[in-house]
Design an enzyme around this catalytic site. Structure first.
Site, PDB file in Angstrom:
ATOM      1  N   ARG A 191       0.845  -1.187   0.000  1.00  0.00           N
ATOM      2  CA  ARG A 191       0.000   0.000   0.000  1.00  0.00           C
ATOM      3  C   ARG A 191       0.884   1.241   0.000  1.00  0.00           C
ATOM      4  NH1 ARG A 191      -5.129  -0.810  -1.622  1.00  0.00           N
ATOM      5  NH2 ARG A 191      -6.175  -2.447  -0.439  1.00  0.00           N
ATOM      6  N   GLU A 225     -15.289  -8.797  -5.625  1.00  0.00           N
ATOM      7  CA  GLU A 225     -13.937  -8.497  -5.140  1.00  0.00           C
ATOM      8  C   GLU A 225     -13.298  -9.734  -4.513  1.00  0.00           C
ATOM      9  OE1 GLU A 225     -12.002  -5.956  -5.570  1.00  0.00           O
ATOM     10  OE2 GLU A 225     -13.416  -4.518  -6.400  1.00  0.00           O
ATOM     11  N   GLU A 280      -9.799 -11.162  -5.954  1.00  0.00           N
ATOM     12  CA  GLU A 280      -8.589 -11.078  -5.140  1.00  0.00           C
ATOM     13  C   GLU A 280      -8.125 -12.421  -4.586  1.00  0.00           C
ATOM     14  OE1 GLU A 280      -8.885  -7.918  -2.257  1.00  0.00           O
ATOM     15  OE2 GLU A 280      -9.105  -6.407  -3.824  1.00  0.00           O
ATOM     16  N   SER A 290     -13.214   6.670   8.236  1.00  0.00           N
ATOM     17  CA  SER A 290     -12.444   7.566   9.099  1.00  0.00           C
ATOM     18  C   SER A 290     -13.201   8.890   9.140  1.00  0.00           C
ATOM     19  CB  SER A 290     -11.027   7.747   8.538  1.00  0.00           C
ATOM     20  OG  SER A 290     -10.276   8.608   9.353  1.00  0.00           O
ATOM     21  N   GLY A 303     -13.431  11.662  10.650  1.00  0.00           N
ATOM     22  CA  GLY A 303     -12.830  12.987  10.744  1.00  0.00           C
ATOM     23  C   GLY A 303     -12.120  13.397   9.472  1.00  0.00           C
ATOM     24  N   GLU A 308      -4.449  -7.104 -13.153  1.00  0.00           N
ATOM     25  CA  GLU A 308      -3.073  -6.919 -13.618  1.00  0.00           C
ATOM     26  C   GLU A 308      -2.377  -5.747 -12.941  1.00  0.00           C
ATOM     27  OE1 GLU A 308      -6.008  -4.841 -16.058  1.00  0.00           O
ATOM     28  OE2 GLU A 308      -5.762  -6.974 -15.761  1.00  0.00           O
TER      29      GLU A 308
END
Length: 179
Positions: free
Chosen positions: A51, A84, A88, A105, A107, A131
């Protein structure tokens, strides 16, 4: 409702302002799905991928954006989660059970994450994503999960909190096999 001002917008992320509060959102998606795959023999199917925002490999549940591809516009959240999962991990879910929907999240973004559990799994492919993705699929026996996750952290990987949230929710709904 007050007006939203666009401060900056890229291909995948935008920065906006409303009532003097800046927030990020995805200009190309309407939410996120995450799915906890549970095999009949008591294993979790988790994924690992690099990530860029955190500059690390992350252990996660399979997940994806809702409405980010034209061909899947209007798809239900459960169908998106099942798609998904197959993309995956290579598993098709016989049953997709909603667990929880809530802010990712609050905020920072108005994005809502929708968590599901997948059971009655059938392996159709090796998985690995599209890919443009580099996904490693992990099969982790539930009775070894805690030790396995600790070892992943020792080895330098980050853990996505959605693992723990979806696992607890699946347990409270009786979706985990007896140990």
């Amino acid at each position: 409702m007050s007006t939203i001002e666009t401060l900056a917008e890229g291909k995948y992320l935008g920065l906006y302002s409303r009532d003097d509060w800046e927030f990020a959102d995805r200009p190309n998606a309407t939410g996120v799905v995450g799915i906890l795959p549970i095999t009949d023999d008591g294993q979790l199917v988790l994924i690992e991928q690099y990530r860029f925002p955190v500059q690390s490999r992350v252990i996660e549940i399979p997940a994806g954006l809702v409405g980010d591809e034209e061909e899947f516009k209007g798809e239900s959240l459960a169908d998106c989660a099942a798609r998904e999962l197959l993309e995956e991990t290579g598993y098709r879910a016989g049953v997709v059970t909603p667990l929880l929907s809530g802010p990712t999240s609050p905020g920072m973004t108005p994005e809502i994450t929708h968590l599901f559990a997948a059971t009655e799994l059938t392996r159709e492919t090796e998985g690995g994503g599209t890919e443009s993705e580099d996904i490693t699929v992990h099969h982790v026996p539930l009775d070894q999960l805690s030790d396995w996750l600790i070892q992943q952290q020792v080895d330098g990987r980050l853990l996505d909190n959605k693992i723990h949230a979806s696992l607890w929710l699946a347990q409270t709904q009786g979706l985990l096999p007896p140990s």
